[in-house]
Design a protein around this motif. Structure first.
Motif, PDB file in Angstrom:
ATOM      1  N   ARG A   1      14.046 -51.935  -5.227  1.00 33.73           N
ATOM      2  CA  ARG A   1      15.116 -51.902  -6.223  1.00 33.73           C
ATOM      3  C   ARG A   1      14.671 -52.774  -7.385  1.00 33.73           C
ATOM      4  O   ARG A   1      14.298 -53.932  -7.188  1.00 33.73           O
ATOM      5  N   VAL A   2      14.700 -52.207  -8.588  1.00 39.46           N
ATOM      6  CA  VAL A   2      14.140 -52.858  -9.771  1.00 39.46           C
ATOM      7  C   VAL A   2      15.265 -53.282 -10.701  1.00 39.46           C
ATOM      8  O   VAL A   2      16.137 -52.476 -11.044  1.00 39.46           O
ATOM      9  N   VAL A   3      15.241 -54.547 -11.098  1.00 38.26           N
ATOM     10  CA  VAL A   3      16.180 -55.058 -12.094  1.00 38.26           C
ATOM     11  C   VAL A   3      15.479 -55.049 -13.446  1.00 38.26           C
ATOM     12  O   VAL A   3      14.395 -55.620 -13.595  1.00 38.26           O
TER      13      VAL A   3
ATOM     14  N   GLN B   1      20.165 -43.089  -6.158  1.00 41.97           N
ATOM     15  CA  GLN B   1      20.895 -44.336  -5.976  1.00 41.97           C
ATOM     16  C   GLN B   1      22.315 -44.034  -5.508  1.00 41.97           C
ATOM     17  O   GLN B   1      23.014 -43.232  -6.136  1.00 41.97           O
TER      18      GLN B   1
ATOM     19  N   GLY C   1      11.636 -57.201  -8.746  1.00 41.38           N
ATOM     20  CA  GLY C   1      11.820 -56.113  -7.803  1.00 41.38           C
ATOM     21  C   GLY C   1      12.179 -56.674  -6.438  1.00 41.38           C
ATOM     22  O   GLY C   1      11.817 -57.809  -6.109  1.00 41.38           O
ATOM     23  N   GLU C   2      12.889 -55.894  -5.661  1.00 46.03           N
ATOM     24  CA  GLU C   2      13.284 -56.315  -4.319  1.00 46.03           C
ATOM     25  C   GLU C   2      12.904 -55.206  -3.341  1.00 46.03           C
ATOM     26  O   GLU C   2      13.383 -54.077  -3.458  1.00 46.03           O
TER      27      GLU C   2
ATOM     28  N   GLU D   1      19.551 -51.002 -13.126  1.00 42.54           N
ATOM     29  CA  GLU D   1      18.614 -51.052 -12.016  1.00 42.54           C
ATOM     30  C   GLU D   1      18.025 -49.666 -11.767  1.00 42.54           C
ATOM     31  O   GLU D   1      18.615 -48.654 -12.161  1.00 42.54           O
TER      32      GLU D   1
END
Length: 204
Positions: free
Chosen positions: A110-112, A138, A164-165, A118
């Motif tokens: 998951r990209v901020v 999403q 990123g997560e 996102e």
């Protein structure tokens, strides 16, 4: 004036600049806290390169000895006793540096974004300019995921990436329906968690 965390990190730069002492590891983070009369120095290390892999516990032991020797020969912590913890980051470590993204190739993240918003996608490739993501649907609260953009590639420049997560997946990527449910996408998630807690403690 630098903080104590920054001062300790500055002292330890020499360890990680020396390949014979760093054991192929890079310094990720230093934090110094106080527990009673003792300081706790937590040093987070990771592989220095961009290839996927795990931090070897023998390498952690080598760099722990080098870090301890360097701190003991420095006055950066003063005369207070300290406990040294050297550990590797867990799977929940945010992706911020280019080598973090490179090592996450094939993972769902998951990209901020810097401009707000996102993205959810799989890391396809990483180059000097940014990250190529293969977009995933999403989920929207109260509605099923929108699949309109599934599989669409999107190049995101590093300047637009805040962090990123890595997302934990409960079925191995590409697994068949007969595979056992509840299995992580790969063994790295479990290994990261184990090694994230497997820091070496040295009483000084």
């Amino acid at each position: 004036m630098p903080s104590l965390d920054e001062a300790v990190a500055g002292v330890l730069e020499a360890v990680f600049a020396d390949e014979s002492r760093s054991a192929g590891l890079a310094l990720e983070e230093v934090s110094v806290s106080t527990a009673g009369r003792r300081r706790v120095v937590r040093v987070v290390v990771d592989l220095a390169g961009e290839e996927a892999g795990e931090v070897d516990l023998e390498a952690v032991a080598v760099v722990s000895a080098a870090v301890s020797e360097t701190l003991d020969s420095s006055d950066v912590l003063g005369a207070a006793p300290y406990t040294l913890e050297v550990t590797s980051p867990g799977v929940d470590r945010p992706l911020t540096a280019p080598r973090h993204w490179a090592r996450a190739r094939g993972r769902l993240v998951r990209v901020v974004l810097a401009g707000g918003g996102e993205l959810l996608g799989r890391v396809e490739s990483v180059d000097a300019d940014g990250v190529l993501l293969r977009l995933e649907p999403q989920p929207v609260k109260g509605r099923p995921p929108r699949a309109k953009d599934v599989g669409v590639p999107r190049q995101v420049p590093f300047a637009e990436l805040v962090r990123g997560e890595v997302q934990v997946e409960f079925r191995r990527a590409g697994a068949s329906p007969d595979d056992e449910p509840g299995e992580l996408d790969d063994e790295q998630g479990e290994l990261d968690d184990e090694q994230g807690d497997a820091g070496r403690e040295d009483e000084q």
